[in-house]
Design an enzyme around this catalytic site. Sequence first.
Site, PDB file in Angstrom:
ATOM      1  N   ASP A  42       3.083  -1.336  -0.500  1.00 31.27           N
ATOM      2  CA  ASP A  42       1.771  -0.845  -0.029  1.00 31.27           C
ATOM      3  C   ASP A  42       1.882   0.122   1.149  1.00 31.27           C
ATOM      4  O   ASP A  42       0.981   0.243   1.970  1.00 31.27           O
ATOM      5  CB  ASP A  42       0.838  -2.021   0.360  1.00 31.27           C
ATOM      6  CG  ASP A  42       0.536  -2.938  -0.814  1.00 31.27           C
ATOM      7  OD1 ASP A  42       0.481  -2.447  -1.955  1.00 31.27           O
ATOM      8  OD2 ASP A  42       0.367  -4.149  -0.597  1.00 31.27           O
TER       9      ASP A  42
ATOM     10  N   HIS B   1      -4.925  -0.966  -4.591  1.00 35.18           N
ATOM     11  CA  HIS B   1      -4.839  -2.214  -3.815  1.00 35.18           C
ATOM     12  C   HIS B   1      -6.238  -2.606  -3.349  1.00 35.18           C
ATOM     13  O   HIS B   1      -6.966  -1.768  -2.818  1.00 35.18           O
ATOM     14  CB  HIS B   1      -3.903  -2.031  -2.613  1.00 35.18           C
ATOM     15  CG  HIS B   1      -3.713  -3.309  -1.861  1.00 35.18           C
ATOM     16  ND1 HIS B   1      -2.862  -4.306  -2.295  1.00 35.18           N
ATOM     17  CD2 HIS B   1      -4.305  -3.773  -0.738  1.00 35.18           C
ATOM     18  CE1 HIS B   1      -2.934  -5.326  -1.457  1.00 35.18           C
ATOM     19  NE2 HIS B   1      -3.805  -5.029  -0.508  1.00 35.18           N
TER      20      HIS B   1
ATOM     21  N   GLN C 192     -17.622  -1.515  -6.854  1.00 36.19           N
ATOM     22  CA  GLN C 192     -18.044  -0.460  -5.913  1.00 36.19           C
ATOM     23  C   GLN C 192     -16.906   0.454  -5.475  1.00 36.19           C
ATOM     24  O   GLN C 192     -17.147   1.521  -4.928  1.00 36.19           O
ATOM     25  CB  GLN C 192     -18.695  -1.090  -4.679  1.00 36.19           C
ATOM     26  CG  GLN C 192     -19.981  -1.823  -5.011  1.00 36.19           C
ATOM     27  CD  GLN C 192     -20.694  -2.352  -3.768  1.00 36.19           C
ATOM     28  OE1 GLN C 192     -20.321  -2.066  -2.643  1.00 36.19           O
ATOM     29  NE2 GLN C 192     -21.733  -3.138  -3.989  1.00 36.19           N
TER      30      GLN C 192
ATOM     31  N   ASN D  30      -9.492  -2.397 -14.565  1.00 41.13           N
ATOM     32  CA  ASN D  30      -9.163  -1.056 -14.051  1.00 41.13           C
ATOM     33  C   ASN D  30      -8.658  -0.160 -15.172  1.00 41.13           C
ATOM     34  O   ASN D  30      -8.999   1.021 -15.235  1.00 41.13           O
ATOM     35  CB  ASN D  30      -8.125  -1.151 -12.926  1.00 41.13           C
ATOM     36  CG  ASN D  30      -8.761  -1.470 -11.588  1.00 41.13           C
ATOM     37  OD1 ASN D  30      -9.429  -0.635 -10.997  1.00 41.13           O
ATOM     38  ND2 ASN D  30      -8.579  -2.694 -11.127  1.00 41.13           N
TER      39      ASN D  30
ATOM     40  N   GLU E 198     -12.826   0.044  -6.750  1.00 44.22           N
ATOM     41  CA  GLU E 198     -11.644   0.249  -7.597  1.00 44.22           C
ATOM     42  C   GLU E 198     -11.920   1.090  -8.844  1.00 44.22           C
ATOM     43  O   GLU E 198     -11.180   2.029  -9.140  1.00 44.22           O
ATOM     44  CB  GLU E 198     -11.062  -1.100  -8.028  1.00 44.22           C
ATOM     45  CG  GLU E 198     -10.523  -1.910  -6.865  1.00 44.22           C
ATOM     46  CD  GLU E 198      -9.846  -3.186  -7.312  1.00 44.22           C
ATOM     47  OE1 GLU E 198      -9.049  -3.156  -8.254  1.00 44.22           O
ATOM     48  OE2 GLU E 198     -10.131  -4.236  -6.714  1.00 44.22           O
TER      49      GLU E 198
ATOM     50  N   GLY F  74      -7.308  -6.279 -16.940  1.00 49.98           N
ATOM     51  CA  GLY F  74      -7.327  -4.856 -17.282  1.00 49.98           C
ATOM     52  C   GLY F  74      -8.674  -4.167 -17.126  1.00 49.98           C
ATOM     53  O   GLY F  74      -8.958  -3.206 -17.835  1.00 49.98           O
TER      54      GLY F  74
END
Length: 207
Positions: A151, A110, A179, A14, A181, A12
Amino acid sequence: MLRVMVLVSGGGTNLQAIIDAVAAGNITNARLVGVLSNNRTVKSLERARNAGIPAVCVSPKDFADRAAFNEALLAKVDEFEPDLIVLAGFLVAIPQAMVHKYSNRIINIHPSLIPSFCGVGYYGLKVHEKALERGVKVTGATVHFVTEGMDEGPIIAQKAVEVCEGDTPEILQRRVMEQAEWILLPKAIDDIANGRICVKEGYVVSC
Ligand code: GRF
């Protein structure tokens, strides 16, 4: 206020980037209404609860078959009445019924520059293993809307990240997160919440 629900399967980070961006005012006009995981033990649920966001688990293990799980997943998502569903490392194939019901309202992060290293079998660390195997010098991340094909939905944003000599899949994964996401995903949510982007004829455009 855009009602945002985040779906997760793992650590988690993100999700944390999104929580932090809301707290810092870098995402505006949005409220995190819920976090759902398919795995009861993940750190993501703890991160959500620490931020005061309702966190729930819908595990395939609790259902007789995939159809029953898919139905329960959609029912639980519906309960939160989200305007936007964010897949932040959610390793479950989204049921087609959900894709249709929330058309242009589901986004995914992704960890590669789509259309490279994506589609069936390309998830998590595997993406970075394949990128290193192929010897690419640049990789990155992509945020896109979710459509029927894996995707394949309209691309919202991409960011390139350098591959360095001596990279392991883990090192590369971390660099792509730091850098790309953790920057791209909160920004995409902010853009949607503030009506800066929309989908026209299958492409993402400024509006
Ligand atoms: C991220 O690399 C995401 O792009 C991929 O799975 C990872 C999830 O990481 N789909 P986290 O759970 O956000 O830390």
